[in-house]
Write an enzyme that holds these catalytic residues in place. Structure first.
Site, PDB file in Angstrom:
ATOM      1  N   HIS A  75       3.219 -62.738  27.396  1.00  0.00           N
ATOM      2  CA  HIS A  75       2.622 -63.665  26.438  1.00  0.00           C
ATOM      3  C   HIS A  75       3.533 -63.820  25.220  1.00  0.00           C
ATOM      4  CE1 HIS A  75      -1.858 -63.430  27.869  1.00  0.00           C
ATOM      5  NE2 HIS A  75      -1.013 -63.782  28.816  1.00  0.00           N
ATOM      6  N   TYR A 203      -8.395 -64.094  19.677  1.00  0.00           N
ATOM      7  CA  TYR A 203      -9.142 -63.197  18.780  1.00  0.00           C
ATOM      8  C   TYR A 203      -9.943 -64.115  17.854  1.00  0.00           C
ATOM      9  CZ  TYR A 203      -6.024 -59.196  19.880  1.00  0.00           C
ATOM     10  OH  TYR A 203      -5.322 -58.178  20.492  1.00  0.00           O
ATOM     11  N   PRO A 294      -9.677 -50.682  18.533  1.00  0.00           N
ATOM     12  CA  PRO A 294      -8.848 -51.377  19.529  1.00  0.00           C
ATOM     13  C   PRO A 294      -8.286 -52.746  19.131  1.00  0.00           C
ATOM     14  CG  PRO A 294     -11.158 -51.483  20.125  1.00  0.00           C
ATOM     15  CD  PRO A 294     -11.080 -50.599  18.934  1.00  0.00           C
ATOM     16  N   LYS A 298      -3.411 -51.094  20.104  1.00  0.00           N
ATOM     17  CA  LYS A 298      -2.385 -50.082  19.844  1.00  0.00           C
ATOM     18  C   LYS A 298      -2.597 -48.716  20.495  1.00  0.00           C
ATOM     19  CE  LYS A 298       0.312 -52.576  17.445  1.00  0.00           C
ATOM     20  NZ  LYS A 298       1.333 -53.195  18.275  1.00  0.00           N
ATOM     21  N   TYR A 388       2.337 -56.539  15.854  1.00  0.00           N
ATOM     22  CA  TYR A 388       1.605 -56.674  17.125  1.00  0.00           C
ATOM     23  C   TYR A 388       2.520 -56.391  18.312  1.00  0.00           C
ATOM     24  CZ  TYR A 388      -1.945 -58.432  20.353  1.00  0.00           C
ATOM     25  OH  TYR A 388      -2.887 -58.544  21.351  1.00  0.00           O
TER      26      TYR A 388
HETATM   27  P1  FAD Z   1      -6.740 -40.521  27.694  1.00  0.00           P
HETATM   28  O1  FAD Z   1      -6.539 -41.810  28.399  1.00  0.00           O
HETATM   29  O2  FAD Z   1      -8.055 -40.269  27.062  1.00  0.00           O
HETATM   30  O3  FAD Z   1      -6.407 -39.368  28.740  1.00  0.00           O
HETATM   31  C1  FAD Z   1      -6.745 -38.024  28.492  1.00  0.00           C
HETATM   32  C2  FAD Z   1      -6.903 -37.330  29.819  1.00  0.00           C
HETATM   33  O4  FAD Z   1      -7.203 -35.959  29.582  1.00  0.00           O
HETATM   34  C3  FAD Z   1      -8.049 -37.892  30.638  1.00  0.00           C
HETATM   35  O5  FAD Z   1      -7.642 -38.111  31.964  1.00  0.00           O
HETATM   36  C4  FAD Z   1      -9.124 -36.827  30.521  1.00  0.00           C
HETATM   37  O6  FAD Z   1      -9.979 -36.798  31.661  1.00  0.00           O
HETATM   38  C5  FAD Z   1      -8.277 -35.582  30.413  1.00  0.00           C
HETATM   39  N1  FAD Z   1      -8.955 -34.449  29.770  1.00  0.00           N
HETATM   40  C6  FAD Z   1      -9.833 -34.457  28.756  1.00  0.00           C
HETATM   41  N2  FAD Z   1     -10.242 -33.220  28.451  1.00  0.00           N
HETATM   42  C7  FAD Z   1      -9.598 -32.401  29.306  1.00  0.00           C
HETATM   43  C8  FAD Z   1      -9.598 -31.008  29.488  1.00  0.00           C
HETATM   44  N3  FAD Z   1     -10.381 -30.211  28.753  1.00  0.00           N
HETATM   45  N4  FAD Z   1      -8.818 -30.487  30.446  1.00  0.00           N
HETATM   46  C9  FAD Z   1      -8.034 -31.278  31.215  1.00  0.00           C
HETATM   47  N5  FAD Z   1      -7.990 -32.614  31.077  1.00  0.00           N
HETATM   48  C10 FAD Z   1      -8.768 -33.170  30.147  1.00  0.00           C
HETATM   49  N6  FAD Z   1      -6.911 -49.128  23.633  1.00  0.00           N
HETATM   50  C11 FAD Z   1      -6.509 -50.375  23.496  1.00  0.00           C
HETATM   51  O7  FAD Z   1      -5.386 -50.575  23.020  1.00  0.00           O
HETATM   52  N7  FAD Z   1      -7.320 -51.427  23.915  1.00  0.00           N
HETATM   53  C12 FAD Z   1      -8.536 -51.205  24.490  1.00  0.00           C
HETATM   54  O8  FAD Z   1      -9.237 -52.143  24.868  1.00  0.00           O
HETATM   55  C13 FAD Z   1      -8.995 -49.899  24.620  1.00  0.00           C
HETATM   56  N8  FAD Z   1     -10.204 -49.624  25.166  1.00  0.00           N
HETATM   57  C14 FAD Z   1     -10.615 -48.322  25.234  1.00  0.00           C
HETATM   58  C15 FAD Z   1     -11.870 -48.023  25.753  1.00  0.00           C
HETATM   59  C16 FAD Z   1     -12.318 -46.687  25.795  1.00  0.00           C
HETATM   60  C17 FAD Z   1     -13.687 -46.374  26.359  1.00  0.00           C
HETATM   61  C18 FAD Z   1     -11.491 -45.653  25.288  1.00  0.00           C
HETATM   62  C19 FAD Z   1     -11.958 -44.213  25.295  1.00  0.00           C
HETATM   63  C20 FAD Z   1     -10.236 -45.970  24.815  1.00  0.00           C
HETATM   64  C21 FAD Z   1      -9.788 -47.290  24.765  1.00  0.00           C
HETATM   65  N9  FAD Z   1      -8.531 -47.610  24.274  1.00  0.00           N
HETATM   66  C22 FAD Z   1      -8.125 -48.877  24.182  1.00  0.00           C
HETATM   67  C23 FAD Z   1      -7.585 -46.621  23.865  1.00  0.00           C
HETATM   68  C24 FAD Z   1      -6.606 -46.286  24.971  1.00  0.00           C
HETATM   69  O9  FAD Z   1      -7.215 -46.440  26.224  1.00  0.00           O
HETATM   70  C25 FAD Z   1      -6.141 -44.877  24.712  1.00  0.00           C
HETATM   71  O10 FAD Z   1      -5.424 -44.900  23.496  1.00  0.00           O
HETATM   72  C26 FAD Z   1      -5.290 -44.298  25.828  1.00  0.00           C
HETATM   73  O11 FAD Z   1      -6.081 -44.053  26.967  1.00  0.00           O
HETATM   74  C27 FAD Z   1      -4.652 -42.987  25.357  1.00  0.00           C
HETATM   75  O12 FAD Z   1      -4.097 -42.309  26.440  1.00  0.00           O
HETATM   76  P2  FAD Z   1      -4.122 -40.732  26.517  1.00  0.00           P
HETATM   77  O13 FAD Z   1      -3.443 -40.412  27.788  1.00  0.00           O
HETATM   78  O14 FAD Z   1      -3.628 -40.195  25.236  1.00  0.00           O
HETATM   79  O15 FAD Z   1      -5.653 -40.335  26.555  1.00  0.00           O
HETATM   80  C1  DHB Z   2      -7.261 -55.885  25.199  1.00  0.00           C
HETATM   81  C2  DHB Z   2      -7.697 -54.863  24.413  1.00  0.00           C
HETATM   82  C3  DHB Z   2      -7.409 -54.895  23.069  1.00  0.00           C
HETATM   83  O1  DHB Z   2      -7.808 -53.889  22.286  1.00  0.00           O
HETATM   84  C4  DHB Z   2      -6.702 -55.930  22.499  1.00  0.00           C
HETATM   85  O2  DHB Z   2      -6.467 -55.944  21.182  1.00  0.00           O
HETATM   86  C5  DHB Z   2      -6.249 -56.929  23.305  1.00  0.00           C
HETATM   87  C6  DHB Z   2      -6.543 -56.908  24.674  1.00  0.00           C
HETATM   88  C7  DHB Z   2      -7.583 -55.860  26.642  1.00  0.00           C
HETATM   89  O3  DHB Z   2      -8.292 -54.954  27.067  1.00  0.00           O
HETATM   90  O4  DHB Z   2      -7.132 -56.764  27.363  1.00  0.00           O
END
Ligand code: FAD
Ligand code: DHB
Length: 393
Positions: A75, A203, A294, A298, A388
């Site tokens: 995009h 947005y 979100p 980021k 962004y």
């Molecule tokens: P996570 O993806 O949370 O991974 C952590 C892992 O550790 C998981 O697999 C979990 O099961 C595991 N874990 C937890 N506790 C333990 C333990 N005690 N022992 C072993 N393993 C464990 N970001 C955006 O930019 N846009 C979005 O739309 C967006 N939507 C989101 C929706 C939700 C519901 C959530 C929670 C987050 C969202 N985020 C979004 C944020 C983004 O998804 C996260 O920043 C990203 O997943 C971070 O990755 P991570 O690997 O650090 O953490």
């Molecule tokens: C999506 C999530 C976001 O937080 C955003 O700013 C833009 C797109 C998505 O899930 O596609």
């Protein structure tokens, strides 16, 4: 009791943990990943959708870019909508950078496939995961699997276990501070089997609240609505969701196409940063160390940038130079605080703030003024574009 040794013990097989393990493998450094959920659960989790240009470059450099290159949707910009009008912010024109829409789920799928092919050690469904001896140079991770106690000794432990994980919680409370902020709104997100009604993300600030139109593929749309954080998903029928999206995203001459909703959930919003991402032999990456609301897309990108910086530090460490590793926490937090302010700014500018009628009306008009400035000032648009599409590491 199975005892193992490895250089890096990684807790969590989300995008951060899987990517770090992969980057280390690429550099010839062995690691073991311990995850408390099943592989199916990890693969099915639907979350973020937008990759910064730097994230795409990182994944591609690490040999994870094949499907991303063919299925990722590049995009050039985004649309900002307010007061019934839609404005295009063209990042490519403004600063020569782009973003790629490619679901976090797809990134995780690519990582799991790469690790499976390479025969990496990843323990799923590990119970009672705990870290020990963090102040020593041979920290341990223990867990139970199929009734058996496992014990891994490593040079370092990396906490990639998200906000609710055990890693950050293992740092003594007197050694860490948590900065956080909650918001009086949440996002209701849906996936729908319908071709996106837009070429780039929209947005929108509407009197009823924020709405966003994103996508996952040419046939799957992802849409979000601002809702009350105390709201119950049971009260949001598919019809009510589409009605709200039609109202908030609708402009004359444009049609929002509806389709079958295949997933819906409500996610609260918070900003959170730990005061440190390192503690003796422990490092934190991704959501274990910080969370953004979100709106600026980021969360996943921050996790990827942490991993890139930490992997570089660990590679240098094993080559005999500790400078980068010693600076990891400070460098990652400096970038994170810049990301925090951007996410907070986008969130507060684009959501309706609750309050008494008078202050809510003031806030809304002030936000319209901000958006009016943004969409008419090239300086402001370049600033948005730069943030962004991703700040440098
Ligand atoms: P996570 O993806 O949370 O991974 C952590 C892992 O550790 C998981 O697999 C979990 O099961 C595991 N874990 C937890 N506790 C333990 C333990 N005690 N022992 C072993 N393993 C464990 N970001 C955006 O930019 N846009 C979005 O739309 C967006 N939507 C989101 C929706 C939700 C519901 C959530 C929670 C987050 C969202 N985020 C979004 C944020 C983004 O998804 C996260 O920043 C990203 O997943 C971070 O990755 P991570 O690997 O650090 O953490
Ligand atoms: C999506 C999530 C976001 O937080 C955003 O700013 C833009 C797109 C998505 O899930 O596609």
């Amino acid at each position: 009791m199975p005892k193992e040794t490895t250089r890096i013990a990684i807790i969590g097989a989300g995008p951060a943990g899987l990517l770090l393990s992969w980057a280390l493998r690429d550099a010839g450094i062995d690691s073991i990943v311990v995850e408390n959920r099943s592989q199916d659960y990890v693969l099915a989790r639907i979350r973020a959708g937008v990759l910064e240009q730097g994230s795409v470059e990182t994944l591609t450099r690490l040999g994870l870019g094949a499907r991303l290159a063919t299925e990722g949707l590049v995009h050039d910009g985004i649309y900002l909508q307010f007061a019934g009008e839609r404005h295009h912010i063209d990042f490519a024109d403004l600063i020569g950078r782009t973003v790629t829409v490619y679901g976090q789920q797809e990134v995780v799928k690519d990582l799991v496939a790469a690790h499976t092919n390479a025969g990496s050690t990843i323990y799923y469904e590990a119970a009672d995961v705990a870290v020990h001896d963090l102040t020593s140079t041979s920290p341990r991770v223990t867990f139970t699997l199929d009734g058996e106690q496992h014990d891994i000794t490593a040079d370092f432990v990396v906490g990639a276990d998200g906000f609710h994980g055990v890693s950050r919680a293992s740092i003594p409370t007197e050694a860490i501070m948590l900065y956080d902020r909650s918001y009086p709104f949440a996002w209701l997100g849906i996936l729908a089997d319908v071709a996106p009604s837009t070429d780039e993300l929209i947005y929108a600030l509407h009197e009823d609240g924020f709405a966003m139109h994103s996508m996952r593929s040419p046939s799957v749309s992802r849409l979000y609505l601002q809702v009350d954080p105390a709201g119950d998903i049971q009260n949001w029928s598919d019809e009510r969701i589409w009605d709200a999206l039609q109202r908030r995203l609708g402009i004359p001459g444009w049609t929002l196409h509806e389709g079958v909703i295949t997933e819906k959930s409500i996610t609260p919003m918070r900003s959170f940063v730990a005061s440190r991402l390192d503690y003796h032999s422990l490092f934190l990456v991704g959501d274990a160390g910080h969370i953004v609301p979100p709106t600026g897309a980021k969360g996943l990108n921050s996790a990827i940038s942490d991993v890139t910086q930490l992997a570089a530090g660990l590679v240098d460490h094993y080559a005999g130079d500790d400078t980068t590793l010693a600076g990891y926490g400070e460098a990652a937090l400096a970038r994170q605080w810049r990301t925090q302010q951007f996410s907070q700014w986008m969130t507060e500018m684009l959501h309706r703030h609750p309050g008494d009628l008078q202050s809510a009306a003031f806030d809304y008009r002030s936000q319209l003024g901000q958006l009016d400035y943004l969409t008419t000032s090239l300086h402001a648009q370049r600033s948005l574009a730069e943030q962004y599409t991703g700040l440098p590491l």
